[in-house]
Each structure stands twice: as structure tokens, then as C-alpha cells.
Design an enzyme around this catalytic site. Structure first.
Site, PDB file in Angstrom:
ATOM      1  N   GLU A  22     -45.131  -4.784  -8.016  1.00 42.97           N
ATOM      2  CA  GLU A  22     -45.091  -5.057  -9.453  1.00 42.97           C
ATOM      3  C   GLU A  22     -43.846  -5.859  -9.801  1.00 42.97           C
ATOM      4  O   GLU A  22     -42.780  -5.659  -9.206  1.00 42.97           O
ATOM      5  CB  GLU A  22     -45.045  -3.757 -10.274  1.00 42.97           C
ATOM      6  CG  GLU A  22     -46.194  -2.805 -10.039  1.00 42.97           C
ATOM      7  CD  GLU A  22     -47.472  -3.191 -10.749  1.00 42.97           C
ATOM      8  OE1 GLU A  22     -47.438  -4.118 -11.596  1.00 42.97           O
ATOM      9  OE2 GLU A  22     -48.503  -2.567 -10.458  1.00 42.97           O
ATOM     10  N   THR A  23     -43.994  -6.734 -10.780  1.00 46.08           N
ATOM     11  CA  THR A  23     -42.856  -7.353 -11.451  1.00 46.08           C
ATOM     12  C   THR A  23     -42.838  -6.848 -12.888  1.00 46.08           C
ATOM     13  O   THR A  23     -43.846  -6.926 -13.593  1.00 46.08           O
ATOM     14  CB  THR A  23     -42.937  -8.880 -11.429  1.00 46.08           C
ATOM     15  OG1 THR A  23     -42.873  -9.341 -10.069  1.00 46.08           O
ATOM     16  CG2 THR A  23     -41.784  -9.503 -12.199  1.00 46.08           C
TER      17      THR A  23
END
Length: 263
Positions: free
Chosen positions: A46-47
Site C-alpha cells: 500500500e501507498t
């Protein structure tokens, strides 16, 4: 354009364990396709993108992107975001994040770790056609939560560890988080989590999965707190608690990279 970022291992007490998240503070929202392209370039689970919350409802707005899609809730990248903010301000005890689909989330200091409050998603028994076959198991209880979570309960930790899913078949079931769990060894609960439809075959440690696991196991164990281990290759421990309609998840974080992203 130069954007600062940090790569943080969440639910980890040392580098190269737990789940990776990139955390990127912004001054204003970029176009969605740009955010998605950055997440694809980062190529971690995830970012998380942060923006000061002008509404006053929370300290920051927060959105999460896998390399393939934006998601409605991500626990480990929320924990990493809390670590990012609180590490920069030692006098601060906690931070809140306003999200688009999961409400306001909070991360607070808890000794040398953090406690994170997420919504509780109690699952209900449900038939999920093709799920057991895709997981490669003959027997298991299947449960669901309508926010996109499938839960399969097996009878032993060994069965969870032995799983060899058919990821194409799992992805064909739809855009859901596929959680598999059983009583643990060394911890109360063991789990593994698969999300091939979101571009992640097996997620290392999944905070949002514990939004489902916590109410399920609290009811089954007859108590509101327990220990959990997500048995991916990297692995990670999660302290789980149920408080009304919230789950309280505990864990540590380690910053492994600090840098700049050039657009």
C-alpha cells in the site's frame, strides 16, 4: 515536483518484517491516476497519501492505493501513517485520519508501540461459491462481511500454513480480501490473507483483515483481547482487542527508507 516519502514496515519490531507501506504527505490532492501511478511505482502493498484535513473532523485526510487499485480500508498503512506523524513530533500522543469510506481512524502511542482504532466488521456465515476450491481445501467454514471480506475458518494452524491457493481462481471470485484463519500455536489465532484481485497474491500483515478476525474470535474465544499472528513469509504479530464497534490493534513500526519522489 518533489514529494517526500518514507517506507515503513508496519506490525514489525525490526526491519524487513511485517508489512511494507509507503507514506507520502501532500500539500494538495493530485489526480487519482497520478496517485495510482505513484503507488504502482512504489510497488509495495500500500501507498498511503496524507493531507492536512481542512474540514476539522480529523488531523489528516488519508487515502490508500495498492499497485492496482484504491482500497476502502488499509490497517497497516494507517499504522505506518501514525508512526510517520508521531515520530516527527515526540510531544504528540496521537493522530486522527479522516477517510472516504472507513470513517475517522486513530493511532495513539502505547508504550514503545502503537494502538490503532479501526471499525469492527463482524462476519456472518455465508456460502461463497468456489472459495474452498480456490484455496485448495476440502473442508472449512465460510463467512462474509459485505464490505468485501471473505473469511474461511479451518481446524488447525497446520492447515493454514499448508495452503497453496489458486490465485487466478481467487481473483475470479471478485474484489474481496480472502482471510483464512484457525486456532494458533504460540498465539491465540493464526491467519493468512490473499488479495489477488487487488494485485497482491498474499499480503504480509493485514490490519483490515483483523477488523473481521477480531469480532469473530472475540465471540468464539469468549473474551475481548487475544494475540494473533499472520503467517506470511515476512510474518507479523497483532495484539487484538474489541471495544464496542471498534477494534483496537497493537503493533510496532520501523522506518526503513526516507527519500523523495520526483514527478
Amino acid at each position: 515536483m518533489i514529494l517526500p516519502f518514507a517506507q515503513i514496515d508496519a506490525f514489525a519490531d525490526r526491519a524487513f518484517t511485517g508489512n511494507q507501506a509507503a507514506v507520502m504527505p501532500l500539500g494538495e490532492w493530485l489526480a487519482d491516476d497520478v496517485l495510482q501511478a505513484i503507488a504502482e511505482e512504489n510497488n509495495v502493498a500500500e501507498t498511503a497519501f496524507l493531507l492536512p484535513d481542512a474540514s476539522g473532523a480529523a488531523d489528516f485526510e488519508l487515502r490508500w492505493f495498492t499497485p492496482a487499485v484504491e482500497v476502502a480500508l488499509c490497517g497497516h498503512a494507517t499504522l505506518a501513517s501514525g508512526h510517520f506523524i508521531l515520530s516527527a513530533d515526540p510531544a504528540r500522543d496521537g493522530v486522527t485520519f479522516r477517510t472516504r469510506k472507513a470513517g475517522v481512524l486513530e493511532v495513539r502511542r502505547d508504550g514503545d508501540a502503537y494502538a490503532m482504532a479501526l471499525p469492527a466488521y463482524p462476519p456472518e456465515p455465508a456460502e461463497v461459491p468456489g472459495l474452498l476450491d480456490a484455496l485448495g481445501v476440502d473442508l472449512g467454514e465460510t463467512w462474509q462481511h459485505p464490505n468485501g471480506y471473505d473469511l474461511t475458518v479451518l481446524d488447525s494452524a497446520e492447515a493454514v500454513l499448508a495452503l497453496k491457493p489458486d490465485f487466478k481462481a481467487l481473483a475470479a471470485i471478485g474484489h474481496t480480501l480472502n482471510i483464512v484463519t484457525a486456532p494458533g500455536k504460540g498465539t491465540d489465532v493464526i491467519s493468512r490473507v490473499f488479495a489477488p484481485a487487488a494485485g497482491i497474491d498474499e499480503d504480509p500483515v493485514t490490519g483490515s483483515a483483523h477488523s473481521v478476525l477480531t469480532p469473530y474470535w472475540a465471540r468464539r474465544l469468549g473474551r475481548d483481547t487475544f494475540s494473533a499472528f499472520q503467517a506470511s513469509k515476512r510474518g507479523g504479530h497483532v495484539a487484538c482487542g474489541l471495544a464496542g464497534d471498534r477494534v483496537i490493534l497493537g503493533g510496532k513500526c520501523v522506518t526503513v527508507i526516507v527519500g523523495e519522489f520526483a514527478l
